[in-house]
Design a protein around this motif. Structure first.
Motif, short mmCIF file in Angstrom:
data_model
loop_
_atom_site.label_atom_id
_atom_site.label_comp_id
_atom_site.label_asym_id
_atom_site.label_seq_id
_atom_site.Cartn_x
_atom_site.Cartn_y
_atom_site.Cartn_z
N ILE A 4 -10.78 8.30 1.69
CA ILE A 4 -11.96 9.10 1.40
C ILE A 4 -11.58 10.13 0.35
O ILE A 4 -10.56 10.81 0.47
N SER A 5 -12.40 10.21 -0.67
CA SER A 5 -12.11 11.16 -1.73
C SER A 5 -12.68 12.53 -1.37
O SER A 5 -13.46 12.68 -0.42
N SER A 6 -12.29 13.53 -2.15
CA SER A 6 -12.77 14.88 -1.86
C SER A 6 -14.27 14.98 -2.03
O SER A 6 -14.92 15.80 -1.38
N THR A 42 -15.94 6.52 0.17
CA THR A 42 -14.96 5.92 1.06
C THR A 42 -14.61 4.50 0.61
O THR A 42 -15.37 3.86 -0.13
N ASN A 43 -13.48 4.04 1.10
CA ASN A 43 -13.02 2.69 0.80
C ASN A 43 -12.34 2.17 2.06
O ASN A 43 -11.57 2.89 2.70
N TYR A 44 -12.64 0.92 2.42
CA TYR A 44 -12.10 0.33 3.64
C TYR A 44 -11.44 -1.01 3.36
O TYR A 44 -11.91 -1.78 2.50
N ALA A 45 -10.43 -1.32 4.13
CA ALA A 45 -9.89 -2.67 4.12
C ALA A 45 -10.93 -3.60 4.74
O ALA A 45 -11.67 -3.20 5.65
N ASP A 46 -10.98 -4.83 4.25
CA ASP A 46 -11.97 -5.78 4.77
C ASP A 46 -11.81 -5.98 6.27
O ASP A 46 -12.80 -6.17 6.99
N SER A 47 -10.60 -5.90 6.76
CA SER A 47 -10.33 -6.19 8.17
C SER A 47 -10.90 -5.13 9.11
O SER A 47 -11.02 -5.39 10.31
N VAL A 48 -11.25 -3.96 8.60
CA VAL A 48 -11.75 -2.90 9.47
C VAL A 48 -13.19 -2.50 9.16
O VAL A 48 -13.77 -1.66 9.86
N LYS A 49 -13.77 -3.06 8.12
CA LYS A 49 -15.14 -2.71 7.76
C LYS A 49 -16.08 -2.98 8.92
O LYS A 49 -16.01 -4.04 9.56
N GLY A 50 -16.95 -2.02 9.18
CA GLY A 50 -17.91 -2.16 10.27
C GLY A 50 -17.36 -1.75 11.63
O GLY A 50 -18.13 -1.63 12.59
N ARG A 51 -16.05 -1.53 11.72
CA ARG A 51 -15.45 -1.11 12.99
C ARG A 51 -14.83 0.29 12.90
O ARG A 51 -14.84 1.03 13.89
N PHE A 52 -14.28 0.63 11.76
CA PHE A 52 -13.62 1.92 11.57
C PHE A 52 -14.47 2.80 10.66
O PHE A 52 -15.11 2.30 9.72
N THR A 53 -14.42 4.10 10.90
CA THR A 53 -15.13 5.06 10.07
C THR A 53 -14.20 6.21 9.73
O THR A 53 -13.65 6.86 10.64
N ILE A 54 -14.03 6.47 8.45
CA ILE A 54 -13.22 7.60 8.01
C ILE A 54 -14.14 8.75 7.64
O ILE A 54 -15.22 8.55 7.09
N SER A 55 -13.72 9.95 8.01
CA SER A 55 -14.50 11.14 7.67
C SER A 55 -13.54 12.29 7.36
O SER A 55 -12.35 12.20 7.68
N ARG A 56 -14.11 13.32 6.81
CA ARG A 56 -13.25 14.41 6.33
C ARG A 56 -13.96 15.73 6.51
O ARG A 56 -15.15 15.84 6.22
N ASP A 57 -13.26 16.71 7.02
CA ASP A 57 -13.77 18.07 7.14
C ASP A 57 -12.95 18.94 6.18
O ASP A 57 -11.83 19.34 6.50
#
Length: 119
Positions: free
Chosen positions: A51-53, A57-72
């Motif tokens: 995740i950029s500032s 966001t960018n995800y590996a194909d293997s985790v798309k739809g299952r993982f979520t990255i976020s940033r505070d």
């Protein structure tokens, strides 16, 4: 220098969820992208999500739809919400931060947190 401290790993059954956290401290000015990588036994480290500032966001194909990255940004913390976990997600998960200093970019890594998904 930038210090990254991960937390939140553990043992979970397949189909379960975990949330990883990574807090950045030290010379955090100039941090651009943050992300998560993982390394399973006998395999190379691979990108999980970044995740950029600015938020993209960018995800590996293997985790798309299952993982979520976020940033505070106020807390200098990045999170990885992992749902519908599979045994193949078992790995050591590493937090990464990219920091710019002039024309150069520097990579920083956390110590890693173990995730084990049982079938």
């Amino acid at each position: 220098q930038v210090q990254l401290v991960e937390s939140g790993g553990g043992l979970v059954q397949a189909g379960g969820s975990l949330r990883l956290s990574c807090a950045a401290s030290g010379n955090i000015f100039g941090i651009k992208a943050m992300g998560w990588y993982r390394q399973a036994p006998g395999k190379q480290r691979e990108l999980v999500a970044t995740i950029s500032s600015g938020g993209p966001t960018n995800y590996a194909d293997s985790v798309k739809g299952r993982f979520t990255i976020s940033r505070d940004n106020a807390k200098n913390t990045v999170y990885l919400q992992m749902d519908s976990l599979k045994p193949e997600d078992t790995a050591v998960y590493y937090c990464n931060a990219e920091r710019s200093r002039g024309p150069a970019m520097y990579d920083y890594w956390g110590q890693g947190t173990q995730v084990i998904v049982s079938s």
